[in-house]
Design a protein around this motif. Sequence first.
Motif, mmCIF file in Angstrom:
data_model
loop_
_atom_site.group_PDB
_atom_site.id
_atom_site.type_symbol
_atom_site.label_atom_id
_atom_site.label_comp_id
_atom_site.label_asym_id
_atom_site.label_seq_id
_atom_site.Cartn_x
_atom_site.Cartn_y
_atom_site.Cartn_z
ATOM 1 N N ALA A 50 0.346 3.653 4.352
ATOM 2 C CA ALA A 50 0.113 5.076 4.592
ATOM 3 C C ALA A 50 1.477 5.733 4.745
ATOM 4 C CB ALA A 50 -0.733 5.296 5.843
ATOM 5 N N ASP A 51 1.753 6.680 3.880
ATOM 6 C CA ASP A 51 3.048 7.374 3.863
ATOM 7 C C ASP A 51 4.214 6.382 3.832
ATOM 8 O OD1 ASP A 51 1.832 9.884 3.853
ATOM 9 O OD2 ASP A 51 1.716 9.923 6.049
ATOM 10 N N GLY A 52 4.027 5.286 3.101
ATOM 11 C CA GLY A 52 5.075 4.291 2.918
ATOM 12 C C GLY A 52 5.133 3.201 3.971
ATOM 13 N N ASP A 53 4.420 3.374 5.081
ATOM 14 C CA ASP A 53 4.410 2.371 6.152
ATOM 15 C C ASP A 53 3.259 1.396 5.934
ATOM 16 O OD1 ASP A 53 6.514 3.681 7.474
ATOM 17 O OD2 ASP A 53 5.116 4.952 8.595
ATOM 18 N N VAL A 54 3.543 0.111 6.037
ATOM 19 C CA VAL A 54 2.500 -0.908 5.883
ATOM 20 C C VAL A 54 1.611 -0.881 7.126
ATOM 21 C CG1 VAL A 54 2.012 -3.371 5.648
ATOM 22 C CG2 VAL A 54 3.954 -2.366 4.432
ATOM 23 N N ILE A 55 0.310 -0.644 6.906
ATOM 24 C CA ILE A 55 -0.624 -0.679 8.032
ATOM 25 C C ILE A 55 -1.525 -1.898 7.972
ATOM 26 C CG2 ILE A 55 -0.579 1.807 8.410
ATOM 27 C CD1 ILE A 55 -3.321 1.913 7.030
ATOM 28 N N TYR A 56 -1.561 -2.571 6.824
ATOM 29 C CA TYR A 56 -2.278 -3.838 6.701
ATOM 30 C C TYR A 56 -1.562 -4.697 5.666
ATOM 31 C CZ TYR A 56 -5.494 -7.412 5.297
ATOM 32 O OH TYR A 56 -6.037 -8.633 4.994
ATOM 33 N N ASP A 57 -1.372 -5.966 6.000
ATOM 34 C CA ASP A 57 -0.789 -6.945 5.084
ATOM 35 C C ASP A 57 -1.576 -8.237 5.254
ATOM 36 O OD1 ASP A 57 0.745 -8.956 3.832
ATOM 37 O OD2 ASP A 57 2.604 -7.884 4.231
ATOM 38 N N LYS A 58 -2.189 -8.710 4.180
ATOM 39 C CA LYS A 58 -3.044 -9.886 4.295
ATOM 40 C C LYS A 58 -2.291 -11.108 4.781
ATOM 41 C CE LYS A 58 -3.321 -12.501 0.043
ATOM 42 N NZ LYS A 58 -2.692 -13.647 0.660
ATOM 43 N N SER A 59 -0.997 -11.157 4.569
ATOM 44 C CA SER A 59 -0.226 -12.315 5.023
ATOM 45 C C SER A 59 -0.012 -12.303 6.541
ATOM 46 C CB SER A 59 1.123 -12.371 4.310
ATOM 47 O OG SER A 59 1.946 -11.296 4.698
#
Length: 77
Positions: A50-59
């Motif tokens: 969201a707006d370049g910030d990772v809010i979910y990463d499966k790893s």
Amino acid sequence: MTTVEIEYCVPCGFRERALDVQRAILTGLETELDELSLVMGGHGIFQVRADGDVIYDKSEDDLDVDGIVREIRERTR
């Protein structure tokens, strides 16, 4: 307004997962977003930004679609 990207690994077959997340985000937040896009990737990636910030990463996290929607909702306020 907020821009959201869902990047998913094509060779891994994550398209349906990406579409499910996209559908949930649109259902809850469609009028509050500027843009929601799917980005095709590789190497096992599945991230929501969201707006370049990772809010979910499966790893790093277990998939919690409702949690992703909540996090994006917080950013749109």
